[in-house]
Design an enzyme around this catalytic site. Structure first.
Site, PDB file in Angstrom:
ATOM      1  N   HIS A 251       0.826  -1.208   0.000  1.00  0.00           N
ATOM      2  CA  HIS A 251       0.000   0.000   0.000  1.00  0.00           C
ATOM      3  C   HIS A 251       0.867   1.267   0.000  1.00  0.00           C
ATOM      4  O   HIS A 251       0.579   2.248  -0.685  1.00  0.00           O
ATOM      5  CB  HIS A 251      -0.936  -0.035   1.213  1.00  0.00           C
ATOM      6  CG  HIS A 251      -1.687   1.237   1.444  1.00  0.00           C
ATOM      7  ND1 HIS A 251      -1.294   2.160   2.394  1.00  0.00           N
ATOM      8  CD2 HIS A 251      -2.783   1.755   0.836  1.00  0.00           C
ATOM      9  CE1 HIS A 251      -2.140   3.180   2.368  1.00  0.00           C
ATOM     10  NE2 HIS A 251      -3.048   2.962   1.441  1.00  0.00           N
TER      11      HIS A 251
ATOM     12  N   GLU B 228       2.124   1.860  -3.390  1.00  0.00           N
ATOM     13  CA  GLU B 228       1.050   2.420  -4.229  1.00  0.00           C
ATOM     14  C   GLU B 228       1.014   3.947  -4.075  1.00  0.00           C
ATOM     15  O   GLU B 228       0.947   4.683  -5.051  1.00  0.00           O
ATOM     16  CB  GLU B 228      -0.294   1.802  -3.824  1.00  0.00           C
ATOM     17  CG  GLU B 228      -1.508   2.480  -4.457  1.00  0.00           C
ATOM     18  CD  GLU B 228      -2.641   2.664  -3.462  1.00  0.00           C
ATOM     19  OE1 GLU B 228      -3.003   1.703  -2.756  1.00  0.00           O
ATOM     20  OE2 GLU B 228      -3.167   3.791  -3.373  1.00  0.00           O
ATOM     21  N   HIS B 229       1.081   4.429  -2.829  1.00  0.00           N
ATOM     22  CA  HIS B 229       1.076   5.883  -2.603  1.00  0.00           C
ATOM     23  C   HIS B 229       2.278   6.552  -3.270  1.00  0.00           C
ATOM     24  O   HIS B 229       2.157   7.615  -3.850  1.00  0.00           O
ATOM     25  CB  HIS B 229       1.142   6.175  -1.096  1.00  0.00           C
ATOM     26  CG  HIS B 229      -0.201   6.280  -0.453  1.00  0.00           C
ATOM     27  ND1 HIS B 229      -0.603   7.396   0.238  1.00  0.00           N
ATOM     28  CD2 HIS B 229      -1.235   5.407  -0.374  1.00  0.00           C
ATOM     29  CE1 HIS B 229      -1.821   7.205   0.727  1.00  0.00           C
ATOM     30  NE2 HIS B 229      -2.228   6.005   0.373  1.00  0.00           N
TER      31      HIS B 229
ATOM     32  N   GLU C 265      -4.608   8.149   7.327  1.00  0.00           N
ATOM     33  CA  GLU C 265      -5.480   7.168   6.671  1.00  0.00           C
ATOM     34  C   GLU C 265      -5.780   6.026   7.649  1.00  0.00           C
ATOM     35  O   GLU C 265      -6.921   5.566   7.771  1.00  0.00           O
ATOM     36  CB  GLU C 265      -4.810   6.643   5.393  1.00  0.00           C
ATOM     37  CG  GLU C 265      -5.716   5.744   4.561  1.00  0.00           C
ATOM     38  CD  GLU C 265      -5.057   5.269   3.254  1.00  0.00           C
ATOM     39  OE1 GLU C 265      -3.882   5.593   3.025  1.00  0.00           O
ATOM     40  OE2 GLU C 265      -5.736   4.559   2.490  1.00  0.00           O
TER      41      GLU C 265
END
Lengths: 424, 420
Positions: free
Chosen positions: A67, A70-71, A143
């Protein structure tokens, strides 16, 4: 390209596996103004222990790397951010990470090719620095906290905690504040070079396109790729048993939320995956769906309100059924679901009910083929499991009461059931 | 796609969105009435009671089985606020016959009959709704209203709106209030239902492969022919009526603070609202926006940082999820962005990019059936008859100067913060 037609939904899939290892799928949709492209890698939050092709020893990375990657992939060496560039083109760009895959996508009406230039450029050109990695920790930290305030996410995650002893599917895709603090640029590069090899990736395009022409456009934008050997990934030994039957957490909610989980023995046979998925969807409708006996009873007794959510999640190495909702008496819902499963087993599945639910499910599968975005996402996620999405439309005809009964007995086992509750 | 509209009777309109692009047909029925403190709860409850059973399909189980027989036709209902109106929305979606194994059944026709039956031919016992359904749905509605707190982000936004519109229609919660429920019974709810059906604005939408025969099926449906003409009672113009509030801080057991800043835009005309759309996109409506860039990407204070424009009420709401201790910091950054907008501190290019984004979303209106229905209903409600092409043209004309003029009219109304 390989041409796979489906006469039921009147759609065609064009598929090509390129020499450099990349799979390209195009599903043309005449008359649609929206065009959509998604590029995925068969790499999600579950892949934390692996051997880099060419090396001999295992690499273990902190939770949340897929993840995080991905950012960070949007960041460019020239100081720009590809999300900004894509947004400036007027396209709707995004990315997501699941337990099993990571994907980069955009949808648009105009500027498709400039956007494709940008997408294909940034996915192939990572640029990580100590500074830009550090800065992302603040954003992802918020997040994580956003999910911490979401009771429906917590109740799900807690169910996973007691279904699984060791399998990483129990860990939050985003990781924890602690695990992401250990991520640095070296880790990101290592994971990138391992899992973003074209042979581990697939592109799906859906919209009003000529498939062969699209394939050429994609080829033009690919960098040279050295096909590496298979990536060996490792998952800890996972017993068939559950960890414990019940978990509770306190949070400020109007009334308790529950998730009932059933641990299922996974299969890696794609055909069996599809058939079992269909069968379980039918069984869940029969057990707790809107027309089921149990739903009617629980609703009339005021034990549930709204619907009871039910779904089946699976990959080659994990599988579980989840039944969830809100109720003042979650324990009662749990015991009644168990009773209903036993009743179905004893009384047998009614052919009439089965035929009706089958019609419903068939209609739902057809409805999946209207929106370019959901079509492409569906084909991509299924592809990574070795499934062609059209298979659902043909396999549904092979399901009968006998097979349903078998799945009911194999999957819906009392000793594999857990309940997670979040309440005040 | 071809859009046509016809008045079946005064106050009752049929909107046809003819298209062969989809595998599904979507039928929607909207009942529009004034948002009022006296009726808001009863109206919401009516929608819940109707879907429990009609005079023909008397139980939820019968309705569900019927829908399943229609190859999983999906029936859905909801309550919305559209300006100062409460809208009861009912939808039914079916698969086109040409994608079904047996084509002798006219699924869409049956679906239309079913939805009209559920809304207009309710199950009546002894001059009232069925008591059991009313009592159960009162209990469910209570749970739903109390369930507001479960989604903290949505809750913070709703609370900000309530503060801004205290004592005004738009400040009402769309599902109503728990304290109203105790006085509602099967008889007075049925009375309210009859009044609603006699007076409300009714809009029926059909999107899909629609032929003349189908139009007749609707206009000649007995439930429709039984309806009276009406001068529909609803708020055609949305009053500009926020109450000045300032700052409101509330506490709840949350990990992350939820900051909502409510802005009054003060547009002078309907037409000016197109300029506001561009303003909002530059301010917080995209990943390139000032708020996203400054609050998230530069200061790293938030994951979520955005703004939304509520066109009917002419308000913008800015949302961020932040560390509680960063409240002042985030708020100051937001205020700086508003000032920068006023000072014209944004480029022509940003204006052009915002236009591209909005135009792209307008162009896809026709690609989604529910979006098209929402669009044409919006046109109907604002009395604004712009085609999709005219809409695109108007957006294309917005200049940097227009956006600056909007910026000068924008004022902060309420700052709402949910913290622990």
């Amino acid at each position: 390209m390989q041409v796979i037609e489906n006469s039921k939904v009147k759609e065609t899939l064009y598929l090509e596996k390129l020499e450099n290892g990349l799979t390209v799928m195009v599903i043309p949709k005449k008359g649609m103004k929206k065009k959509y492209m998604i590029w995925g890698t068969n790499y999600g939050s579950n892949e934390n222990v692996f051997i880099v092709p060419g090396e001999n020893t295992k690499t273990e990375v902190p939770n949340g790397v897929a993840h995080f990657l991905e950012h960070k992939l949007f960041e460019q060496e020239n100081g720009t951010n590809s999300l900004d560039t894509l947004t400036a083109l007027g396209v709707d760009a995004n990315a997501f990470t699941t337990n099993d895959m990571t994907a980069y996508l955009f949808g648009c009406t105009d500027n498709f090719y400039p956007a494709m230039d940008e997408l294909m450029n940034y996915v192939q050109n990572p640029y990580f620095t100590d500074e830009n990695v550090e800065k992302e920790k603040g954003i992802i930290g918020q997040e994580i906290m956003m999910y911490d305030d979401s009771p429906d996410w917590k109740v799900y995650l807690n169910a996973m905690q007691i279904l699984y002893h060791n399998h990483p599917v129990k860990i939050d895709v985003v990781g924890t504040i602690d695990s992401i603090s250990k991520i640095d640029k070296e880790i990101l590069y290592k994971c990138y070079h391992t899992f973003y090899n074209l042979s581990n990736m697939a592109i799906v395009v859906c919209g009003d396109f000529e498939p062969e022409k699209m394939l050429e456009e994609i080829k033009k934008r690919l960098k040279e790729n050295k096909v590496e050997g298979n990536i060996q990934t490792f998952y800890p030994e996972e017993p068939d048993t559950i960890v414990k039957e019940k978990i509770e957490q306190k949070m400020e909610v109007s009334r308790p939320m529950y998730t009932i989980g059933i641990k299922v023995k996974p299969t890696d046979n794609p055909e069996e995956m599809v058939r079992r998925d269909i069968a379980i969807q039918i069984l869940l409708e029969l057990l707790v769906g809107k027309s089921s006996r149990l739903y009617k009873e629980l609703y009339n007794e005021g034990i549930v309100f709204g619907g009871i959510g039910a779904n089946y999640e699976f990959s080659e190495n994990y599988a579980h059924v989840l039944i969830s909702g809100q109720s003042n008496e979650p324990e009662k819902v749990y015991s009644r679901v168990k009773e209903e499963i036993n009743r179905q087993k004893q009384e047998g599945i009614s052919e009439t009910d089965f035929q009706r639910i089958k019609k419903k499910l068939y209609g739902e599968y057809v409805k999946d083929y209207d929106d370019v975005e959901s079509i492409a996402n569906m084909f991509l996620a299924n592809y990574f499991m070795g499934i062609n999405s059209f298979d659902y439309l043909s396999q549904i005809d092979t399901i009968d009461v006998e097979y349903l009964t078998q799945v009911l007995n194999d999957v819906f086992k009392e000793e594999k059931m857990v309940i997670s509750i979040v309440k005040n | 796609m071809n859009y046509t509209k016809k008045e079946i009777k005064k106050g009752i309109k049929l909107h046809i969105l003819n298209t062969d692009k989809f595998k599904t047909n979507l039928v929607a029925v909207f009942l529009t009435t004034k948002l009022e403190r006296e009726t808001v709860t009863a109206n919401a409850l009516i929608s819940a009671v109707l879907r429990r059973g009609s005079n023909t399909l008397k139980t939820q189980e019968e309705i569900s089985k019927q829908l399943e027989e229609l190859y999983g036709a999906s029936f859905d209902c909801g309550i919305d606020k559209t300006g100062d109106n409460q809208v009861l929305k009912f939808y039914i979606e079916t698969v086109n016959d040409s994608f079904l194994p047996q084509t002798n059944e006219n699924i869409l026709k049956k679906a239309i009959e079913n939805i009209l039956d559920i809304i207009l031919n309710p199950l009546i016992e002894d001059n009232g709704f069925k008591k059991e359904y009313v009592e159960q749905e009162k209990n469910n509605m209570k749970q739903r209203i109390q369930g507001r707190v479960d989604n903290k982000r949505r809750y913070a936004l709703d609370r900000c709106i309530e503060e801004m519109y205290q004592g005004k229609p738009f400040g009402l919660y769309r599902f109503g209030y728990v304290e109203d429920l105790k006085d509602i019974n099967k008889k007075n709810l049925y009375e309210r239902y009859k009044q609603l059906i006699e007076q409300c604005k009714i809009d029926i939408f059909v999107s899909g492969n629609v032929n003349e025969e189908l139009v007749n099926i609707i206009t000649e449906n007995q439930n429709i022919t039984n309806l009276q003409e009406r001068e529909p009672i609803y708020n055609q113009e949305s009053e500009k009526n926020t109450v000045k509030q300032g700052e409101k801080i509330e506490t709840m057991d949350v990990m992350q603070g939820k900051l909502v800043v409510g802005l009054d835009v003060n547009s002078q005309s309907e037409d000016e609202k197109y300029n506001v759309m561009i303003y909002n996109t530059i301010l917080g409506g995209s990943a390139n926006s000032k708020i996203f860039q400054n609050v998230r990407e530069k200061a790293n204070l938030a994951y979520e940082a955005s703004s939304r424009y509520f066109k009917y009420k002419d308000n913008i709401f800015i949302n961020c999820g932040i560390e509680i201790s960063n409240y002042e910091k985030a708020l100051n950054l937001i205020k700086e962005q508003l000032e920068d907008m006023k000072n014209g501190d944004f480029t022509e290019e940003e204006v052009e990019n915002a236009k591209k984004a909005i135009i792209s979303s307008i162009k896809t209106i026709d690609d989604e059936q529910d979006t098209s229905i929402t669009y044409y209903f919006g046109q109907e409600m604002s009395g604004n008859q712009k085609s999709v092409d005219e809409y695109i043209e108007r957006i294309g004309k917005v200049t940097k100067d227009d956006v600056e003029q909007v910026a000068h009219k924008v004022e902060i109304n309420t700052i709402y913060f949910l913290r622990n």
